[in-house]
Design an enzyme around this catalytic site. Structure first.
Site, PDB file in Angstrom:
ATOM      1  N   LYS A 246     -13.124  -1.308   6.544  1.00 21.75           N
ATOM      2  CA  LYS A 246     -12.467  -2.216   7.473  1.00 21.75           C
ATOM      3  C   LYS A 246     -12.955  -1.934   8.900  1.00 21.75           C
ATOM      4  CE  LYS A 246      -8.913  -1.752   4.127  1.00 21.75           C
ATOM      5  NZ  LYS A 246      -8.942  -3.057   3.486  1.00 21.75           N
TER       6      LYS A 246
ATOM      7  N   ASP B 205      -1.897   6.826   6.091  1.00 23.02           N
ATOM      8  CA  ASP B 205      -2.969   5.995   5.534  1.00 23.02           C
ATOM      9  C   ASP B 205      -3.381   4.999   6.615  1.00 23.02           C
ATOM     10  OD1 ASP B 205      -4.550   4.113   4.350  1.00 23.02           O
ATOM     11  OD2 ASP B 205      -3.132   3.558   2.776  1.00 23.02           O
TER      12      ASP B 205
ATOM     13  N   TRP C 228       0.830  -1.211   0.000  1.00 21.65           N
ATOM     14  CA  TRP C 228       0.000   0.000   0.000  1.00 21.65           C
ATOM     15  C   TRP C 228       0.860   1.255   0.000  1.00 21.65           C
ATOM     16  CZ3 TRP C 228      -4.320  -0.595  -2.125  1.00 21.65           C
ATOM     17  CH2 TRP C 228      -5.015  -1.797  -1.989  1.00 21.65           C
TER      18      TRP C 228
HETATM   19  N1  PMP Z   1      -4.506   1.565   1.875  1.00 23.12           N
HETATM   20  C1  PMP Z   1      -4.614   0.469   2.644  1.00 23.12           C
HETATM   21  C2  PMP Z   1      -3.710   0.340   3.832  1.00 23.12           C
HETATM   22  C3  PMP Z   1      -5.545  -0.517   2.329  1.00 23.12           C
HETATM   23  O1  PMP Z   1      -5.656  -1.615   3.085  1.00 23.12           O
HETATM   24  C4  PMP Z   1      -6.392  -0.344   1.210  1.00 23.12           C
HETATM   25  C5  PMP Z   1      -7.457  -1.345   0.827  1.00 23.12           C
HETATM   26  N2  PMP Z   1      -7.278  -2.636   1.173  1.00 23.12           N
HETATM   27  C6  PMP Z   1      -6.216   0.793   0.418  1.00 23.12           C
HETATM   28  C7  PMP Z   1      -5.285   1.735   0.790  1.00 23.12           C
HETATM   29  C8  PMP Z   1      -7.074   1.035  -0.797  1.00 23.12           C
HETATM   30  O2  PMP Z   1      -8.334   1.348  -0.373  1.00 23.12           O
HETATM   31  P1  PMP Z   1      -9.571   1.559  -1.339  1.00 23.12           P
HETATM   32  O3  PMP Z   1      -9.910   0.219  -1.888  1.00 23.12           O
HETATM   33  O4  PMP Z   1     -10.610   2.109  -0.412  1.00 23.12           O
HETATM   34  O5  PMP Z   1      -9.166   2.510  -2.392  1.00 23.12           O
END
Ligand code: PMP
Length: 359
Positions: free
Chosen positions: A195, A171, A102
């Site tokens: 989440k 994030d 991420w």
């Molecule tokens: N950052 C993290 C730490 C994540 O776990 C996720 C999704 N699993 C995202 C960003 C991306 O999120 P989204 O699908 O809401 O764009």
């Protein structure tokens, strides 16, 4: 009706009480004769729902008036772009820490808008740890420092808040609300809801108000934090139902005793599961102990040949969504706030039984 235990990384389990309340209010919200989904976002009823949700989130995290709280669309992935678009100019540099998939995505996106200095990376250890802060090569004049407090795929979590002269951007998608947090240390926090907040479709952004002034004129209206802050996140039609459900989750968290109570519960859940994995001789987790995530627990079995039967039998036992991320394989148990301790106990019992039969 019987509900299974859901270990999905996201969209993830929601508290059963919340789902029941939403169901009871579905057709007729508080005697108004319509559902929340069908309300105008400008109606008194809906504005009250939205404002109460924001206030409850402020109460839970102790967010001061120095910060705007936004309920946006586009997920955390859109924040990968909105952060640099709003907080840095073309010639600026932003510091990023790379602890896994991420953070890597956030870095890739930021490079489109300015210079990126990857101040530290744990790639050399295959992202099984967080690089200690005294090894970071921070820039002198960074526009901000971005990090990913919890890597949802690798199950790697910081056990400290970085020290930073530049505004700290985090994030928090997969760890927000899992324990108390000192928001005053941050310039900006973002978190996709699916989440620990509510259903998919809304992304919470907590941004220090002075940073709202940074964006240049070229930033499109819908991608400007200031526009959303000035319009109470209602510049356009917000994700009304997801915001309402997030509000129910915030009320539920307060009723559980707030984030201190969640911290105790989440620590216990994680310690139990890692404790069993480490002692089992059949399952293993590669992450350095002090960097292990409380929310996402990846593990592998003694042999890949057991993966398929493990997942099939787990599913039949009502333990759902234990398959690891497609990029890493193995298993992953996500044990967010709404996953009860009884689910972790049931998972450990199942894992013990499976290991005995196959070990
Ligand atoms: N950052 C993290 C730490 C994540 O776990 C996720 C999704 N699993 C995202 C960003 C991306 O999120 P989204 O699908 O809401 O764009």
């Amino acid at each position: 009706m019987s509900r299974a235990y859901n270990f999905c990384a996201g969209p993830a389990a929601l508290p059963e009480d919340v789902l029941r309340q939403a169901a009871s209010e579905m057709l007729d919200y508080h005697g108004r004769g319509l559902s929340v989904m069908e309300m105008s976002h400008r109606s008194d009823d809906y504005v009250a729902i939205a404002e109460t949700a924001e206030q409850d989130l402020r109460d839970l995290l102790g967010i001061s008036d120095d910060y705007a709280v936004l309920f946006l669309q586009g997920g955390a992935s859109q924040q990968f772009a909105m952060v640099p678009m709003n907080l840095m100019g073309r010639d600026d540099v932003a510091d990023y820490i790379n602890t896994g998939q991420w953070s890597a995505k956030a870095i890739k996106e930021a490079k489109q808008f300015g210079k990126v200095n990857v101040a530290a990376s744990s790639e050399a250890t295959n992202f099984t740890t967080v690089p200690p802060q005294d090894t970071w090569q921070l820039s002198d004049n960074a526009a901000y420092l971005h990090y990913t407090p919890n890597e949802t795929i690798g199950g790697v979590e910081y056990d400290f808040i970085p020290e930073s002269r530049a505004p700290l951007v985090a994030d928090l998608s997969s760890t927000i609300l899992s324990r108390p947090l000192d928001v005053s240390k941050f310039g900006l926090i973002y978190a996709g809801a699916q989440k620990n907040i509510g259903p998919a479709g809304v992304c919470v952004v907590i941004v220090r108000k002075d940073l709202l002034e940074r964006a240049g004129d070229q930033v499109p209206t819908m991608l400007r934090y200031k526009v959303h802050a000035e319009n109470g996140s209602m510049y356009n039609t917000p994700p009304t139902y997801a915001w309402y459900l997030a509000g129910l989750v915030f009320k539920w968290l307060k009723a559980q005793g707030g984030l201190t109570a969640m911290e105790q519960l989440n620590r216990r859940k994680a310690e139990k599961l890692y404790g069993y994995i480490d002692a089992s001789g059949f399952y293993s987790n590669p992450v350095e102990k002090h960097s292990r995530s409380w929310m996402n627990v990846p593990f592998v079995l003694a042999d890949e040949q057991f993966d398929k039967p493990f997942l099939k039998e787990a599913d039949a036992a009502g333990l759902l969504n234990l398959k690891g991320h497609r990029s890493v394989g193995g298993m992953r148990a996500s044990i967010y706030n709404a996953v009860p301790e009884a689910a972790v106990d049931a998972l450990i019992d199942f894992m013990k039984d499976f290991a005995q039969r196959h070990g």
